[in-house]
Each structure stands twice: as C-alpha cells, then as structure tokens.
Design a protein around this motif. Structure first.
Motif, mmCIF file in Angstrom:
data_model
loop_
_atom_site.group_PDB
_atom_site.id
_atom_site.type_symbol
_atom_site.label_atom_id
_atom_site.label_comp_id
_atom_site.label_asym_id
_atom_site.label_seq_id
_atom_site.Cartn_x
_atom_site.Cartn_y
_atom_site.Cartn_z
ATOM 1 N N ILE A 325 31.261 20.320 40.143
ATOM 2 C CA ILE A 325 30.375 20.033 41.275
ATOM 3 C C ILE A 325 30.313 21.246 42.191
ATOM 4 O O ILE A 325 31.331 21.828 42.553
ATOM 5 N N ARG A 326 29.118 21.613 42.580
ATOM 6 C CA ARG A 326 28.920 22.766 43.438
ATOM 7 C C ARG A 326 28.498 22.313 44.837
ATOM 8 O O ARG A 326 27.424 21.771 45.036
ATOM 9 N N ASN A 327 29.387 22.539 45.763
ATOM 10 C CA ASN A 327 29.126 22.234 47.170
ATOM 11 C C ASN A 327 30.020 23.169 47.978
ATOM 12 O O ASN A 327 31.247 23.134 47.836
ATOM 13 N N PRO A 328 29.446 24.029 48.816
ATOM 14 C CA PRO A 328 30.267 24.994 49.561
ATOM 15 C C PRO A 328 31.275 24.349 50.507
ATOM 16 O O PRO A 328 32.230 25.008 50.940
ATOM 17 N N SER A 329 31.088 23.052 50.794
ATOM 18 C CA SER A 329 32.024 22.351 51.684
ATOM 19 C C SER A 329 33.263 21.845 50.948
ATOM 20 O O SER A 329 34.216 21.391 51.589
ATOM 21 N N ILE A 330 33.246 21.879 49.610
ATOM 22 C CA ILE A 330 34.412 21.416 48.848
ATOM 23 C C ILE A 330 35.492 22.488 48.895
ATOM 24 O O ILE A 330 35.303 23.622 48.454
ATOM 25 N N LYS A 331 36.640 22.108 49.424
ATOM 26 C CA LYS A 331 37.768 23.026 49.557
ATOM 27 C C LYS A 331 38.619 23.037 48.302
ATOM 28 O O LYS A 331 39.066 24.097 47.847
ATOM 29 N N GLU A 332 38.861 21.840 47.715
ATOM 30 C CA GLU A 332 39.727 21.758 46.537
ATOM 31 C C GLU A 332 39.482 20.450 45.803
ATOM 32 O O GLU A 332 39.194 19.418 46.418
ATOM 33 N N VAL A 333 39.596 20.523 44.476
ATOM 34 C CA VAL A 333 39.613 19.335 43.625
ATOM 35 C C VAL A 333 40.966 19.311 42.937
ATOM 36 O O VAL A 333 41.396 20.318 42.354
ATOM 37 N N ARG A 334 41.680 18.187 43.013
ATOM 38 C CA ARG A 334 43.027 18.130 42.444
ATOM 39 C C ARG A 334 43.294 16.729 41.912
ATOM 40 O O ARG A 334 42.624 15.766 42.279
ATOM 41 N N GLY A 335 44.312 16.622 41.061
ATOM 42 C CA GLY A 335 44.672 15.310 40.558
ATOM 43 C C GLY A 335 45.575 15.384 39.350
ATOM 44 O O GLY A 335 45.854 16.457 38.816
ATOM 45 N N LYS A 336 46.019 14.211 38.940
ATOM 46 C CA LYS A 336 46.821 14.064 37.726
ATOM 47 C C LYS A 336 46.502 12.695 37.163
ATOM 48 O O LYS A 336 46.590 11.689 37.867
ATOM 49 N N GLY A 337 46.132 12.654 35.876
ATOM 50 C CA GLY A 337 45.698 11.388 35.303
ATOM 51 C C GLY A 337 44.470 10.890 36.036
ATOM 52 O O GLY A 337 43.539 11.652 36.319
ATOM 53 N N LEU A 338 44.466 9.611 36.361
ATOM 54 C CA LEU A 338 43.327 9.029 37.085
ATOM 55 C C LEU A 338 43.631 8.851 38.574
ATOM 56 O O LEU A 338 43.165 7.907 39.203
ATOM 57 N N LEU A 339 44.414 9.766 39.127
ATOM 58 C CA LEU A 339 44.632 9.855 40.568
ATOM 59 C C LEU A 339 44.106 11.214 41.002
ATOM 60 O O LEU A 339 44.740 12.245 40.773
ATOM 61 N N MET A 340 42.917 11.216 41.629
ATOM 62 C CA MET A 340 42.202 12.467 41.897
ATOM 63 C C MET A 340 41.689 12.488 43.325
ATOM 64 O O MET A 340 41.528 11.442 43.953
ATOM 65 N N ALA A 341 41.422 13.699 43.808
ATOM 66 C CA ALA A 341 40.894 13.831 45.160
ATOM 67 C C ALA A 341 39.966 15.035 45.247
ATOM 68 O O ALA A 341 40.162 16.045 44.564
#
Length: 400
Positions: A325-341
């Motif tokens: 996903i491209r959005n300049p406001s996104i700082k970070e995408v993180r997660g493990k398994g199906l626990l994501m943020a």
C-alpha cells in the motif's frame, strides 16, 4: 428497531467507557458478521483475538449446548467431570504442569501476581511484603486497580489512584534494562511477547531468549501474557515458540473459548502454583463445567482444523499485501501471523477516519493509540478472503 435506535439506547443507559464504531452487529459466521440493517462486514478485529476460531464455530456451539443441557455450575466446592479433562488436555497441548482456571484475562494476570508473590516469600526467601515484579512500559494486562497501577498509559491511570505498590517499569524490548532492574526482591518479570494493545509492537529478535536466560540465572519467574498473542494468533500455538523458549507461567484467555464463554487460565510449572493452598485463591465460576467443555472443544478445533498453520500462511499473504500500500502517511507496517498493524504519522483525526471508511467499505477494524490500525481477522480466513480484505484496505488507505 433501526441501528440508530440501538446506538441511542447504549448512549443513554450505558457507561461512557468505550468509543465503538456505530455498527450494531446481530449475526456472525466465520470471518463475517451482519448488522441489524442486513449489511455484511468482514471482522478484522476478532473481538481482540477472542474469536480466533471464527464466529459461532459449529463444533464449539454444539459443545456449549450439550454441556448446558447437563450441568453449568457447581462452584469449586465440588468436583465436576469436565475440569480434570480440561486440565490434562491443556497441559498436554502447552507442555505445562499445572493449570489454574479463571474467567477473564485480567483475573489470570491478578492470579499470576498473587502466585509469584507467594512463591517469592515461601520459596525464594524474599522478606514478607517486599516482593517486586518487573513490567514493561506501554504494557496492557487488563484494567483492575492493580494492573492499571503499573500501566504507563495516562488514560488508563488518571483518576484511579492510589495504586498497589511492588512494581518496577522498564522499557519493552530491552533485555539489558531487565538485567539491571533485578534485585534480590524481584520475584517475576511480566511481559507480553508482542504488545498488542500498544499497536502490535514486536521486540527485537532474540529478546525473549535473552529474557529467559536472565530470569533463569537470577531465579526470577518469567510470566508471559499470551492472552492476545496465544492460541494460534501469531502462527504458533504460543508466541514464545517463535524463539524456542518456555516461560514459568503463561497466561491464556480470549480464544480459549472461541468467543463463546469467558474462560482464562494460568499455566505454570509445578513450583509456582504448588505454593497455593485451599482458601487462598479462587473464583465461583472459575473452572465451571460449561467453561471447561467449551474450552476443550475450542482447543480441539484450533489444532484439528490447522488454524495455527493457516494463521502463519495467511498472515504472510496479508502482510505482503499491506506492505504494497502506498500512502505517504504510513509510518510502518508490522506484524506476526494474523496480528498486524499499520501505523501512521501524526495526521488530523488519527486513524479513526480510516476505520470509518473501511466500515463503509465492508470491513471492520479499530484504531489503537490514535494513529494505529490493528488487523486481526479470525484464523479461519481463506486466501480469497485475505485478497478481498486487501482490495478494500488498499483502496481505503491509498485514498485521500
């Protein structure tokens, strides 16, 4: 009644301690729910991971109904024919020695605190009333007075003091800070393997292994709060398995009943729970036969239907899509398994407007800590459903 009528009733008669999205759910199956107006949504919160097995799983529902027709409650004044079986099956599955059943996650945390303090006085030799427990900043372990007392969230603490003493706070993910904080009075280190409520904060690789070594060498009990991360959510039965360690006490709840009934448990080695004697701790509903029957079946379907393996596979697919996903406001995408943020930089209104737009596009999730969206669908989600979710998330988060 209209959806707005239900919202008005809640707002008029209920305490104002939640800020939910204005969707009134009346039905659920698998990863899908419907509101009272007939609109269909994908649930990407899973009741904060309490519905790992999917909404209204038929096998768990059957176990609930059958047990409810026979016996629901005896209290622990008497024995019942489900408790021992629940103990054995849960111990076998998690490689535990002892189980102490409770109802909510917060009760499990309180139980662990009591048990390790008693262990500290009886076994380790800490002077009476001087036991200390080390916790981490930005933790979330529940909302009792004791627990919010060692929270660092001002919203959780403000206006509720005075608080229970005996806790030291250190940074999360810093093993050296733990080593330095331990004193002869330290009886335990209480930590989440991944901080879920804080926004899916994942510690550095090797952190839990270091923590295990430090606690072992200092004769400090390691308590892992797996109430949200446990029971398949991260792609392993317990999140501790990602680093090949075993805690001294593990706390589970939420998905322990598949969302059908409040059930939690403290899993322990023999040494800690054996310090408790009759009358020192308990619960009227803890270990009741209905809870045990439901939990037994919830654990069976989790394993027999390979929901844990599915969480690992679908988590990789989901994360890969989120990172595109491209959005300049996104700082970070993180997660493990199906626990994501997905964490955003400081933007007007925070992440809440995105959650509102996702609801309008048929997907339910919730912001946390203002600028973070947590995605945690039931572990039964399929590839097609992951792709369906990603289409809507990508469209919503990419739009201005």
């Amino acid at each position: 009644m209209l959806q707005s009528d239900y919202v008005e009733l809640e707002d008029r008669y209920g305490a104002n301690n939640y800020n939910p999205l204005d969707v009134v759910i009346t039905q659920g199956k698998g990863v899908w729910v419907r509101d009272v107006d007939g609109n269909r949504y994908m649930d990407c919160l899973s009741a904060y991971s309490a519905v790992n097995q999917g909404h209204c799983h038929p096998r768990i529902r059957k176990a609930l109904v059958e047990q409810a027709s026979r016996l629901t409650l005896t209290s622990r004044a008497f024995r019942n024919d489900q408790l021992g079986l629940f103990y054995r099956e849960l111990c076998d599955l998690t490689n535990s020695h002892r189980v102490l059943p409770m109802n909510s996650g917060a009760e499990a945390v309180e139980t662990a605190i009591k048990a390790v303090r008693k262990w500290g006085y009886m076994v380790k030799g800490v002077p009476e009333d001087q036991a200390e427990i080390i916790v981490c900043s930005d933790n979330f372990h529940g909302r009792t007075i004791t627990i919010v007392g060692f929270s660092t969230d001002p919203v959780a603490r403000r206006g509720f003091g005075p608080f229970t003493p005996g806790f030291r706070v250190i940074p999360f993910g810093d093993a050296e800070a733990l080593r330095k904080a331990i004193t002869p009075r330290t009886v335990a280190f209480l930590v989440e393997p991944i901080q879920g409520e804080a926004g899916v904060i994942i510690p550095p690789s090797g952190y839990l292994k270091q923590v295990r070594e430090i606690c072992s060498s200092a004769n400090v009990t390691l308590i892992l709060d797996e109430i949200q991360t446990g029971l398949g959510r991260t792609g392993k039965l317990l999140a501790e398995e990602h680093e090949g360690i075993e805690s001294d006490l593990t706390l589970v709840g939420k998905a322990l009943s598949g969302g059908f009934y409040p059930v939690s448990a403290v899993l322990s080695n023999n040494e800690v729970l054996e310090v408790l004697r009759p009358g020192e701790h308990g619960s009227t509903f803890g270990g009741n036969p209905l809870a045990c029957a439901v939990a037994r079946e919830a654990l069976k379907v989790l394993v027999e239907e390979d929901m844990i393996g599915n969480a690992a596979a679908m988590g990789k697919r989901f994360m890969a899509g989120l990172r595109k996903i491209r959005n300049p406001s996104i700082k970070e995408v993180r997660g493990k398994g199906l626990l994501m943020a997905v964490e955003f930089t400081d933007i007007p209104g925070g992440a809440r407007p995105f959650c509102e737009k996702l609801k309008a596009n048929g997907l339910l999730c919730k912001e946390t800590h203002n600028n973070i969206i947590r995605f945690a669908p039931p572990l039964v989600i399929t590839e097609d459903e992951v792709d369906w979710a990603l289409d809507r998330i990508s469209y919503t988060l990419s739009s201005k």
